[in-house]
Design an enzyme around this catalytic site. Structure first.
Site, PDB file in Angstrom:
ATOM      1  N   HIS A 241      35.448  78.399  41.707  1.00  0.00           N
ATOM      2  CA  HIS A 241      34.110  78.539  42.305  1.00  0.00           C
ATOM      3  C   HIS A 241      33.627  79.980  42.226  1.00  0.00           C
ATOM      4  CE1 HIS A 241      33.967  74.415  43.712  1.00  0.00           C
ATOM      5  NE2 HIS A 241      35.239  74.555  44.045  1.00  0.00           N
TER       6      HIS A 241
ATOM      7  N   ASP B 232      28.914  83.733  37.647  1.00  0.00           N
ATOM      8  CA  ASP B 232      28.217  83.518  36.376  1.00  0.00           C
ATOM      9  C   ASP B 232      26.715  83.531  36.670  1.00  0.00           C
ATOM     10  OD1 ASP B 232      27.006  82.573  34.089  1.00  0.00           O
ATOM     11  OD2 ASP B 232      28.427  80.941  33.763  1.00  0.00           O
TER      12      ASP B 232
ATOM     13  N   GLU C 264      26.078  70.143  38.281  1.00  0.00           N
ATOM     14  CA  GLU C 264      26.544  71.017  37.208  1.00  0.00           C
ATOM     15  C   GLU C 264      27.833  70.398  36.689  1.00  0.00           C
ATOM     16  OE1 GLU C 264      28.784  72.806  35.361  1.00  0.00           O
ATOM     17  OE2 GLU C 264      28.930  74.643  36.558  1.00  0.00           O
TER      18      GLU C 264
ATOM     19  N   GLU D 109      36.076  67.039  30.793  1.00  0.00           N
ATOM     20  CA  GLU D 109      36.219  66.683  32.204  1.00  0.00           C
ATOM     21  C   GLU D 109      35.453  65.404  32.543  1.00  0.00           C
ATOM     22  OE1 GLU D 109      35.291  70.040  34.703  1.00  0.00           O
ATOM     23  OE2 GLU D 109      37.305  70.861  34.488  1.00  0.00           O
TER      24      GLU D 109
ATOM     25  N   HIS E  84      30.254  81.733  31.881  1.00  0.00           N
ATOM     26  CA  HIS E  84      31.693  81.503  32.036  1.00  0.00           C
ATOM     27  C   HIS E  84      32.211  80.464  31.037  1.00  0.00           C
ATOM     28  CE1 HIS E  84      30.480  77.894  34.295  1.00  0.00           C
ATOM     29  NE2 HIS E  84      31.725  77.489  34.210  1.00  0.00           N
TER      30      HIS E  84
END
Length: 438
Positions: free
Chosen positions: A117, A123, A216, A225, A376
């Site tokens: 996080h 970012d 996100e 993912e 990131h």
């Protein structure tokens, strides 16, 4: 049967040209027909178009046991040959392992600590783009009900209330970060507008339909993912018919590129290791170090050897879970800069649009391209085992396939087929497979 021998399969050692003639000589009456269900004992990479790739644990329907070596099968609607010694009647992946095909324990544990996080919040291009889009869409969001899928610390939920004017935000987070998020919401005096729900988004229960979903969900090569599936399920269950999903669209890009520093560090390194020649390890390094995308690679515009090509687009309002299983695209690049091609670079962008007419709003784009400020995500690098010397005007063409792992649902397999052509150059088709990460 012909005795001609041409190609030896790299995995099985079987002469495949002879095999193809051999099976053509088998009378149908001698073939054993079967509809038995088998499982792939291990991964297998097809050596030509008559064969199929296999993933460990993948379910296989055997249509014809042509001979003791090769069987004709169906896998996910595709038919082809696979080696019989890669199949078993027992699923090699135990029931205990398949109970957690989403690897929720590992996945949500990683998001339960502050490390990831902090990386995301720090970012600035990522977080400020979300903030800017929400602030600019205030006319639409004001007074609306919003669902934040995979809300983490809750910062997007807070943006929706404080900057967007949302009446209510359901902030859904499955990891232990939800406990911290509740405290942060309270600390920032937003408990009346934001309700943090600690649950998997797929199983979360809301008291009402929502006007907007924000999330996100993007990962390496956009899809890794597979958090997008949670957004799709939430959309189908909770979004009003005229609702908005953010990001509203996404694009994945590919470009031939040079990566000399990476190649030197990973491959040329073995030429001289403290005065010793370790070059016999180069082929091992290629497999071990380049068998997966390099997900934290930083590209410059100067690394690109052609204009980038968009190889996949999706609309988050209409994409389905079934669409996530297989992504395929052809490509043809014209080399615009002579140099050494070490691989392909990839990045993505997402758009915050689809606001209904009548509201003053201009779409906002978050890009992870090397032309934009570094995020990131950085860029992904798909390294070839053998670099190509390319000249301006040459062409690199082929196709790319992203296949979702049949067992480990957050993971993918990427396969590239490509060939190089130009003046005095016409290479054979080459292929390479990359795992993300299983």
């Amino acid at each position: 049967m012909s005795e001609e021998l041409q190609t030896i399969d790299s995995d099985t050692g079987i002469v495949f040209s002879a095999f193809r003639e051999a099976i053509s000589d088998v009378p149908p009456s001698e073939a054993q027909l079967s509809l038995d269900t088998y499982y792939s004992l291990s991964d297998y990479t097809a050596s030509d178009d008559t064969q199929l790739d296999l993933q460990q644990g993948e379910k296989v329907a055997v249509l014809e046991k042509v001979n003791s070596t090769w069987w004709w099968v169906e896998v996910s609607g595709r038919t082809g040959y696979v080696p019989a010694n890669h199949l078993t009647t027992d699923n090699p992946i135990s029931a205990q392992e398949t109970d957690d095909i989403w690897q929720d324990g590992e996945y949500f544990s990683s998001y339960g600590s502050l490390k990831l996080h902090h990386e995301m919040l720090a970012d600035r291009p990522r977080t400020e783009t979300y903030r800017s889009a929400i602030q600019n869409a205030r006319a639409f969001i004001k007074g609306k009900v919003v669902l934040d899928v995979g809300s983490g610390t809750g910062v997007l939920s807070m943006f929706c209330v404080r900057l967007g004017g949302a009446k209510k935000v359901y902030s859904v987070e499955a990891s232990d970060m939800a406990d911290h998020s509740k405290a942060l919401v309270k600390h920032n005096c937003l408990s009346g507008e934001i309700e943090v729900i600690k649950a998997r988004a797929e199983g979360a229960e809301l008291p009402e339909k929502v006007d907007m979903i924000v999330s996100e969900w993007m990962g390496t090569l956009l899809m890794f993912e597979m958090m997008l599936e949670a957004v799709i399920i939430s959309r189908d269950k909770w979004l009003k018919e005229d609702g908005v999903v953010w990001p509203s669209g996404a694009r994945l890009f590919l470009v031939p590129c040079s990566a000399q520093q990476c190649y030197d560090e990973k491959i040329s390194f073995w030429d001289n290791v403290y005065g010793f020649d370790f070059s016999p390890l180069k082929h091992v390094a290629q497999s071990d170090l380049f068998g997966r995308p390099i997900h934290n690679h930083v590209m410059s515009e100067g690394d690109c050897l052609s204009k980038p090509l968009c190889i996949h687009t999706l609309d988050t309002k209409t994409v389905t879970v079934a669409n996530l299983e297989l992504i395929q695209s052809n490509f043809r690049f014209e080399v615009t800069k002579s140099g050494i091609m070490h691989g392909f670079g990839s990045w993505f962008d997402v758009t915050f649009g689809s606001i209904p007419e009548g509201y003053k709003y201009s779409p906002v784009v978050l890009s992870t391209s090397p032309r934009y400020p570094l995020t990131h995500w950085k860029q992904a690098l798909l390294m070839l085992n053998t670099p190509l010397h390319v000249t301006k005007g040459d062409h690199i063409e082929g196709d790319i396939t992203l296949t979702r792992n049949k067992v480990w649902r957050r993971h993918l397999r990427l396969r590239l087929k490509y060939k190089h052509s130009g003046v005095g150059v016409c290479s054979e088709e080459m292929s390479k497979e990359f795992l993300l990460w299983r």
